[in-house]
Design a protein around this motif. Structure first.
Motif, PDB file in Angstrom:
ATOM      1  N   LEU A  52      49.495  26.844  30.615  1.00 53.99           N
ATOM      2  CA  LEU A  52      48.476  27.915  30.841  1.00 53.99           C
ATOM      3  C   LEU A  52      48.877  28.923  31.842  1.00 53.99           C
ATOM      4  N   ALA A  53      49.847  28.798  32.468  1.00 53.99           N
ATOM      5  CA  ALA A  53      50.390  29.756  33.502  1.00 53.99           C
ATOM      6  C   ALA A  53      49.377  29.784  34.630  1.00 53.99           C
ATOM      7  N   ASP A  54      49.021  28.698  35.245  1.00 54.70           N
ATOM      8  CA  ASP A  54      48.105  28.618  36.377  1.00 54.70           C
ATOM      9  C   ASP A  54      48.641  29.774  37.534  1.00 54.70           C
ATOM     10  N   PRO A  55      47.707  30.495  38.180  1.00 53.58           N
ATOM     11  CA  PRO A  55      48.191  31.346  39.012  1.00 53.58           C
ATOM     12  C   PRO A  55      48.888  30.900  40.264  1.00 53.58           C
ATOM     13  N   GLN A  56      48.478  29.496  40.676  1.00 50.15           N
ATOM     14  CA  GLN A  56      49.154  29.004  41.998  1.00 50.15           C
ATOM     15  C   GLN A  56      50.710  28.729  41.637  1.00 50.15           C
ATOM     16  N   TRP A  57      51.197  28.823  40.381  1.00 50.16           N
ATOM     17  CA  TRP A  57      52.698  28.622  40.264  1.00 50.16           C
ATOM     18  C   TRP A  57      53.340  29.932  40.677  1.00 50.16           C
ATOM     19  N   ARG A  58      52.625  30.867  40.675  1.00 47.94           N
ATOM     20  CA  ARG A  58      53.179  32.313  41.233  1.00 47.94           C
ATOM     21  C   ARG A  58      54.180  32.735  40.361  1.00 47.94           C
ATOM     22  N   LEU A  59      54.197  32.790  38.974  1.00 50.35           N
ATOM     23  CA  LEU A  59      55.262  32.938  38.229  1.00 50.35           C
ATOM     24  C   LEU A  59      55.678  34.140  38.072  1.00 50.35           C
ATOM     25  N   GLU A  60      54.827  35.114  38.747  1.00 50.80           N
ATOM     26  CA  GLU A  60      55.011  36.565  38.555  1.00 50.80           C
ATOM     27  C   GLU A  60      56.122  36.895  39.725  1.00 50.80           C
ATOM     28  N   THR A  61      56.403  36.085  40.739  1.00 52.81           N
ATOM     29  CA  THR A  61      57.011  36.359  41.839  1.00 52.81           C
ATOM     30  C   THR A  61      58.318  35.374  41.996  1.00 52.81           C
TER      31      THR A  61
ATOM     32  N   GLU B 229      40.390  31.803  54.908  1.00 47.40           N
ATOM     33  CA  GLU B 229      39.900  32.925  55.381  1.00 47.40           C
ATOM     34  C   GLU B 229      38.791  33.638  54.130  1.00 47.40           C
ATOM     35  N   PRO B 230      37.923  34.120  54.859  1.00 49.99           N
ATOM     36  CA  PRO B 230      36.682  34.599  53.644  1.00 49.99           C
ATOM     37  C   PRO B 230      37.508  35.436  52.717  1.00 49.99           C
ATOM     38  N   HIS B 231      38.593  36.271  53.320  1.00 48.99           N
ATOM     39  CA  HIS B 231      38.860  37.013  51.924  1.00 48.99           C
ATOM     40  C   HIS B 231      39.805  36.225  50.915  1.00 48.99           C
ATOM     41  N   ASP B 232      40.098  35.214  51.546  1.00 53.16           N
ATOM     42  CA  ASP B 232      41.140  34.266  50.545  1.00 53.16           C
ATOM     43  C   ASP B 232      40.021  33.507  49.621  1.00 53.16           C
ATOM     44  N   ILE B 233      38.853  33.715  49.862  1.00 49.95           N
ATOM     45  CA  ILE B 233      37.958  33.007  48.890  1.00 49.95           C
ATOM     46  C   ILE B 233      37.649  33.921  48.040  1.00 49.95           C
ATOM     47  N   GLY B 234      37.237  35.176  48.456  1.00 52.34           N
ATOM     48  CA  GLY B 234      36.806  36.309  47.634  1.00 52.34           C
ATOM     49  C   GLY B 234      37.729  36.683  46.442  1.00 52.34           C
ATOM     50  N   ARG B 235      39.011  36.862  46.550  1.00 50.86           N
ATOM     51  CA  ARG B 235      39.949  37.049  45.490  1.00 50.86           C
ATOM     52  C   ARG B 235      39.863  36.109  44.402  1.00 50.86           C
ATOM     53  N   PRO B 236      39.702  34.613  44.485  1.00 56.60           N
ATOM     54  CA  PRO B 236      39.887  33.829  43.369  1.00 56.60           C
ATOM     55  C   PRO B 236      38.542  33.888  42.582  1.00 56.60           C
ATOM     56  N   LEU B 237      37.660  34.030  43.211  1.00 59.26           N
ATOM     57  CA  LEU B 237      36.243  34.182  42.732  1.00 59.26           C
ATOM     58  C   LEU B 237      36.081  35.422  41.822  1.00 59.26           C
ATOM     59  N   ILE B 238      36.662  36.427  42.077  1.00 58.66           N
ATOM     60  CA  ILE B 238      36.740  37.949  41.210  1.00 58.66           C
ATOM     61  C   ILE B 238      37.875  37.369  40.104  1.00 58.66           C
TER      62      ILE B 238
ATOM     63  N   MET C 296      54.503  36.074  31.173  1.00 57.74           N
ATOM     64  CA  MET C 296      54.042  35.259  30.394  1.00 57.74           C
ATOM     65  C   MET C 296      52.408  35.150  30.474  1.00 57.74           C
ATOM     66  N   ALA C 297      51.878  35.278  31.693  1.00 54.38           N
ATOM     67  CA  ALA C 297      50.496  35.008  31.918  1.00 54.38           C
ATOM     68  C   ALA C 297      49.788  36.043  31.329  1.00 54.38           C
ATOM     69  N   GLU C 298      50.017  37.219  31.584  1.00 51.59           N
ATOM     70  CA  GLU C 298      49.401  38.554  31.189  1.00 51.59           C
ATOM     71  C   GLU C 298      49.405  38.722  29.875  1.00 51.59           C
ATOM     72  N   LYS C 299      50.764  38.573  29.149  1.00 46.56           N
ATOM     73  CA  LYS C 299      50.821  38.844  27.870  1.00 46.56           C
ATOM     74  C   LYS C 299      50.206  37.702  27.017  1.00 46.56           C
ATOM     75  N   LEU C 300      50.165  36.532  27.155  1.00 40.98           N
ATOM     76  CA  LEU C 300      49.556  35.360  26.495  1.00 40.98           C
ATOM     77  C   LEU C 300      48.274  35.259  26.703  1.00 40.98           C
ATOM     78  N   TYR C 301      47.650  35.326  28.213  1.00 44.60           N
ATOM     79  CA  TYR C 301      46.501  35.081  28.340  1.00 44.60           C
ATOM     80  C   TYR C 301      45.576  36.081  28.833  1.00 44.60           C
ATOM     81  N   GLY C 302      46.194  37.278  29.156  1.00 42.77           N
ATOM     82  CA  GLY C 302      45.325  38.391  29.388  1.00 42.77           C
ATOM     83  C   GLY C 302      45.344  38.624  31.043  1.00 42.77           C
ATOM     84  N   THR C 303      44.448  39.284  31.532  1.00 44.95           N
ATOM     85  CA  THR C 303      44.426  39.660  33.208  1.00 44.95           C
ATOM     86  C   THR C 303      43.642  38.596  33.819  1.00 44.95           C
ATOM     87  N   ALA C 304      42.638  37.771  33.285  1.00 44.73           N
ATOM     88  CA  ALA C 304      41.750  36.813  33.848  1.00 44.73           C
ATOM     89  C   ALA C 304      42.495  35.548  33.909  1.00 44.73           C
ATOM     90  N   PRO C 305      42.279  34.575  34.692  1.00 48.24           N
ATOM     91  CA  PRO C 305      43.360  33.539  34.776  1.00 48.24           C
ATOM     92  C   PRO C 305      42.994  32.485  33.855  1.00 48.24           C
TER      93      PRO C 305
END
Length: 1023
Positions: free
Chosen positions: A70-79, A215-224, A180-189
């Motif tokens: 499911l291309a979990d973002p924590q794998w950071r496949l795009e990098t 950090e507070p900004h590290d919490i905001g990004r995953p929620l978005i 893989m992530a964006e093509k198969l599953y779109g922009t949201a994780p």
């Protein structure tokens, strides 16, 4: 040909389908048996390991495989390209396999997932394959419609079957790890995990680390990201990048303008200096002209006065001559005395005439020598210009120059047209790449501004090659048509009625229906295409289609494919390549025409110089002949003058020795002679004075009448009119000196000055040393000629340079004004978008905060909330959303920050609640998967039950799937709320792989179970 399945573009190819089964090949110790997944439930994952507990059972390996699928973002496949994923492949040492088994590590493996719609699972299921390897590429993905799975009886056969199935997928739809992530599953994780694994580096996430360490900004990004609003931030980032680029372009243009002004000022300072020199020369010419007029006027007046005095002296001389004649008559009687006197007078007169002839010849020699020096100076000026002469006459070179000028203008026009064609082709290609070409693209953009999704009909249609002749004439009139959902049709019509008259709007079908044969599309337009097929009937020769009711015929024969983005992109790229090739040829033609024009200009100037040089040669030869003749005459005249002087001296001597008898008569004659001579001397002096006045020579220099001179001087100002000739001459000298100084020739010793200007300096010094009252041997035109020629040669270049600089400055100022407007517009658009995003995300965090509070209360908490701060980026950095979770730790206490000391169980509970709250705030959570490892650890019994209940409720209400590993202490509580239990068994360390995974579940969707029944039961002995 497999066509992309119909889905929401923001959800990728999989869209709103749900994961219903997983199969792994050579992944850790997992077998190749398919594992069913019941969507929209909480799935408990546990098992039995070698030590009679769940540790080492392989449950975490399964969850890792699902997170990769499911291309979990924590794998950071795009990098990293999936490099860390290779660690999940089967390796004997890592699996603890005894060396006696002689098991070898695998080089690649597969993870397969089947996805289906909840309402109609069998309608269009999708199979996704992920290949993991130990070498690059480490991770690749592919997909196909329907079931494409390994269902052989044994594990070994299924593994062999897997390689064949992967090859059958081909490479047309092969996806890299980065895409893989964006093509198969779109922009949201699609998946968010809490996995304690060393296979991948940690990434900030509320479920991947202690919440208190974030950090507070590290919490905001995953929620978005969980709420699917990351595309808004990406859109803002793109628009901000454009605004920054506009600003950089403006600053660059301003810097280049400033630099250009400095360079242009250097050019213009020279142009102004030469123009000032021209003005000084003009004023010098005018002062010289007035000097000649004043000199002639004064000379004429002096000549008249001297002429009157000469008349008086002439009359007196005549009287004295009568007296002399009487004395001579008296001497005549003396005989020889009279004869001697006559000889003496004749000798003196002859000597005087000889002296006058020598002076006249000397003046003529000076005039001819000066003329020869001027001709030689002119020749030196013309010789460099005539060096490139090819022998053509001026008429031929002028015609050739005119032809080259016309050819250059034509090439310049063709080059401009080619550049415009390239710009249009690039714009069209960009529009096609964005699916925004033609009038359909403008309609899509307009509706997109009102949040109405529309698609270009032909952009989303693909026509098989065999069906082109039948379908392309039917589709040709609809090239600008757009497709919208039925509920947006009226709104789209109202918006496009005023903004885009004539727009073609097609309402899509409400359900998915089979398209006509030969047509493939992601759009539900079966009704529209069926109507076209029914009404437009192919002609018997297959060259057209005809609508009998409308008496309409549409011809076919399109040279290139009409429909489909790929076809349009190929054509647009071909058009761009053609335009760029034509532009290159036009530029080369322009360069050649410019070179030809420059050569023609040079040859014409050389021909003109050669023609003048030929004329100068004739003049020099004639002048040299005159100088040679005059030199001979001067030598003879000087010799005659010396001889006649001696004759006179001899006559005087003879006369002095005359007899005393003649003394008395002589004294009388002498007295009369003295009187006569006095008058004659006076008359001669007046004659010399009149000669010095030289009125006739001044008239020749002036070249006009006395009335013209008087009129010119009367027209001047009072100061100029009263100025004496010497002052007017000094004015002309001053203007000449200033002209040379403005040109850069200031008389500095040792300065690097060309020969013609050095000659001009020398002539100017001689000109200044001449007595202003005497006739000028050098005229102002003679002295100014070298500089005048130089300035005349610069005149056209100066005019062109001044016009070009004025044009360039205006163009740059206009460009800077346009860039300034663009910067302001970009800033306004960016601020508008940021305001909109901030409003949306403020609302999102408010919803998450409310859900966080409700979940906390339902978990026997005392209330929780989110505080958030938006820090807009000022440059190219990220937009930071600082989110501070707070919760009450007692009923009467206040809200305490997440960073305050608390027990780890409480922090873990609220981290999970925060993620669940984000999912509850997202209205598009269907199909997502949440993976929680070691669920319930460190939680008390009450907290554990409340948490498990919350997981079940959120999975059901939000239509998502939650997989959580459960230790033995949690399993009993999890069994009460879970919708499925997955059981992994690795009973003994002596076993190379696990036993087949067991699953206990109930799925109320019978069609879904029937879809995968054969696959799930394949290879299982109890099935």
């Amino acid at each position: 040909m497999t066509t992309p399945p119909t889905s929401d573009p923001s959800g990728g190819i999989v869209g709103d389908r749900q994961l219903i089964a997983v199969q792994a090949f050579d992944i850790a110790r997992l077998t190749a048996h398919a594992v069913p997944i019941v969507p929209e439930t909480f799935i408990a994952v546990s098992g039995l390991g070698p030590k009679d507990d769940s540790n080492g059972s392989g449950k975490t390996s399964f969850l890792i495989a699902v997170s990769l699928l499911l291309a979990d973002p924590q794998w950071r496949l795009e990098t990293n390209g999936g490099r860390h994923a290779s660690g999940i492949l089967f390796r004997p040492d890592a699996a603890g396999v005894d060396q006696a088994h002689q098991a070898s590590p695998v080089t690649h493996g597969y993870i397969v997932g089947v996805f289906a719609h909840p309402d109609e699972p069998a309608a269009n299921p999708l199979t996704v394959w992920v290949r993991i390897a130990t070498t690059t590429p480490y991770l690749q993905a592919n997909w196909t419609e329907g079931l494409h799975v390994a269902d052989a009886p044994t594990d070994h056969e299924r593994s062999i079957q897997a390689d064949a199935l992967w090859r059958e997928l081909g490479t047309r739809q092969l996806l890299s790890a980065r895409a893989m992530a964006e093509k198969l599953y779109g922009t949201a994780p699609r998946c968010l995990t809490y996995l304690d694994t060393a296979l991948r580096p940690p990434v900030p996430s509320p479920l991947s680390q202690q919440l208190t360490e974030m950090e507070p900004h590290d919490i905001g990004r995953p929620l978005i990201a969980l709420s699917g609003m990351t595309p808004l931030l990406e859109e803002e980032d793109d628009l901000r990048g454009q605004a920054l680029q506009h600003r950089i372009s403006l600053e660059k243009a301003q810097t280049e303008h400033t630099q250009a002004l400095l360079a242009e000022e250097q050019v213009m300072s020279g142009v102004r200096a030469r123009e000032t020199a021209r003005l000084a020369l003009q004023r010098g010419h005018e002062a010289w002209h007035r000097y000649l007029a004043a000199s002639y006027r004064d000379a004429h007046h002096s000549d008249q006065r001297v002429a009157a005095l000469m008349e008086e002296e002439r009359q007196a001389a005549e009287t004295a001559a009568v007296l002399v004649q009487d004395a001579e008559d008296r001497l005549n009687s003396l005989g020889s005395a009279e004869e001697l006197a006559t000889q003496r007078g004749a000798a003196h007169q002859a000597w005087s005439d000889a002296r006058q002839l020598v002076g006249e010849l000397s003046r003529k020699m000076t005039e001819l020598t000066t003329q020869r020096a001027m001709l030689r100076n002119r020749r030196a000026t013309l010789l460099p210009a005539a060096q490139g002469w090819d022998g053509s006459n001026c008429t031929a070179t002028a015609a050739r120059l005119d032809q080259r000028q016309r050819e250059h203008a034509k090439a310049e026009l063709q080059c401009d047209d080619a550049e415009i064609a390239v710009t249009r082709a690039r714009t069209h290609l960009h529009d096609v790449e964005q699916g925004r070409s033609g009038q359909a693209g403008r309609a899509i953009d307009l509706l997109g501004e009102h949040r109405i999704r529309a698609h270009g009909l032909l952009d989303q249609l693909n026509v098989d090659e065999a069906a082109r002749s039948e379908w392309e004439p039917r589709l040709a009139p609809w090239q600008d048509a757009i497709v919208v959902e039925p509920e947006h049709e009226d709104t789209a019509r109202r918006l496009l009625h005023a903004a885009l008259p004539g727009a073609q709007i097609i309402s899509s079908d409400t359900g998915q229906k089979a398209l006509p044969e030969g047509i493939h599309s992601t759009l539900n337009v079966t009704r529209f295409l069926a109507a076209l097929q029914q009404r437009l009937i192919p002609s018997s020769d297959g060259l057209a289609v005809r609508d009998q009711a409308l008496a309409l015929t549409v011809t076919g024969g399109f040279p290139t494919t009409l429909a489909g983005r790929e076809a349009q992109l190929r054509q647009a790229r071909a058009d761009l390549a053609t335009a760029e090739h034509a532009c290159t040829e036009a530029t080369e033609a322009m360069t050649a025409a410019t070179a030809a024009l420059t050569l023609a200009q040079t040859l014409h100037a050389a021909a003109q110089a050669a023609e003048e040089l030929a004329h100068l040669g004739t003049q020099e030869n004639d002048l040299q002949t005159k100088i040679d003749n005059l030199a001979g005459r001067s030598a003879n005249a000087a010799r005659d003058e010396q001889e006649l002087q001696q004759v006179w001296q001899d006559a005087v001597a003879r006369h002095a020795s005359h007899k005393q008898l003649l003394t008395s008569a002589k004294l009388t004659l002498e007295g009369a002679g003295k009187a006569l001579k006095e008058r004659q001397r006076n008359l001669a002096a007046l004659e010399r004075q009149r000669e010095q006045v030289a009125a006739s020579q001044w008239q020749q220099q002036w070249g006009a009448t006395l009335e013209d001179a008087t009129r010119l001087l009367d027209q001047a100002s009072d100061q100029t009119r009263s100025s004496r000739p010497a002052a007017l001459r000094r004015q002309s000298e001053d203007q000449l000196r200033r002209a040379y100084e403005h040109y850069g020739v200031d008389g500095t010793p040792g300065a690097d000055v060309s020969q013609d200007l050095r000659t001009g300096q020398e002539m100017m010094q001689s000109f200044a040393d001449t007595d202003p009252a005497g006739l000028p041997s050098l005229t102002f035109a003679d002295v100014a000629a070298p500089l005048d020629n130089r300035l005349a040669g610069h005149r056209d270049q100066d005019e062109v340079a001044a016009a070009r600089i004025t044009h360039d400055q205006h163009a740059r100022q206009q460009a800077i004004a346009e860039l300034t407007d663009g910067v302001a517009t970009s800033a306004r658009n960016l601020e508008t978008l940021q305001d909109m995003i901030e409003k949306h995300i403020d609302g999102l965090f408010a919803q998450i905060s409310a859900a966080f509070h409700d979940l906390d209360l339902h978990s026997d908490g005392h209330g929780a909330k989110l505080e958030h701060i938006s820090i807009r980026p000022q440059g190219a950095g990220d937009w930071q959303w600082q989110v501070i979770p707070r919760w009450k730790r007692s009923r009467s206490g206040g809200y305490v920050s997440y960073r305050e000391n608390a027990n780890s169980a409480q922090v873990k509970v609220h981290a999970i609640l925060l993620v669940l709250a984000a999912l509850l705030a997202d209205s598009h959570a269907q199909g997502r998967v949440l993976i929680l490892d070691e669920l319930g650890n460190s939680l008390g019994e009450v907290n554990r039950k409340d948490m498990l209940t919350a997981l079940r409720d959120v999975a059901r209400d939000q239509h998502l799937t939650i997989l959580g590993t459960c230790q033995d202490s949690v399993l009993a509580d999890a069994a009460d709320v879970c919708g499925e239990l997955l059981w992994f068994v690795h009973a003994s360390s002596a076993d190379i792989i696990n036993q087949p995974t067991s699953a206990w579940a109930f799925d109320s969707n019978g069609a879904r179970t029937q879809l995968t029944e054969d696959w799930i039961t394949a290879g299982r002995a109890h099935a």
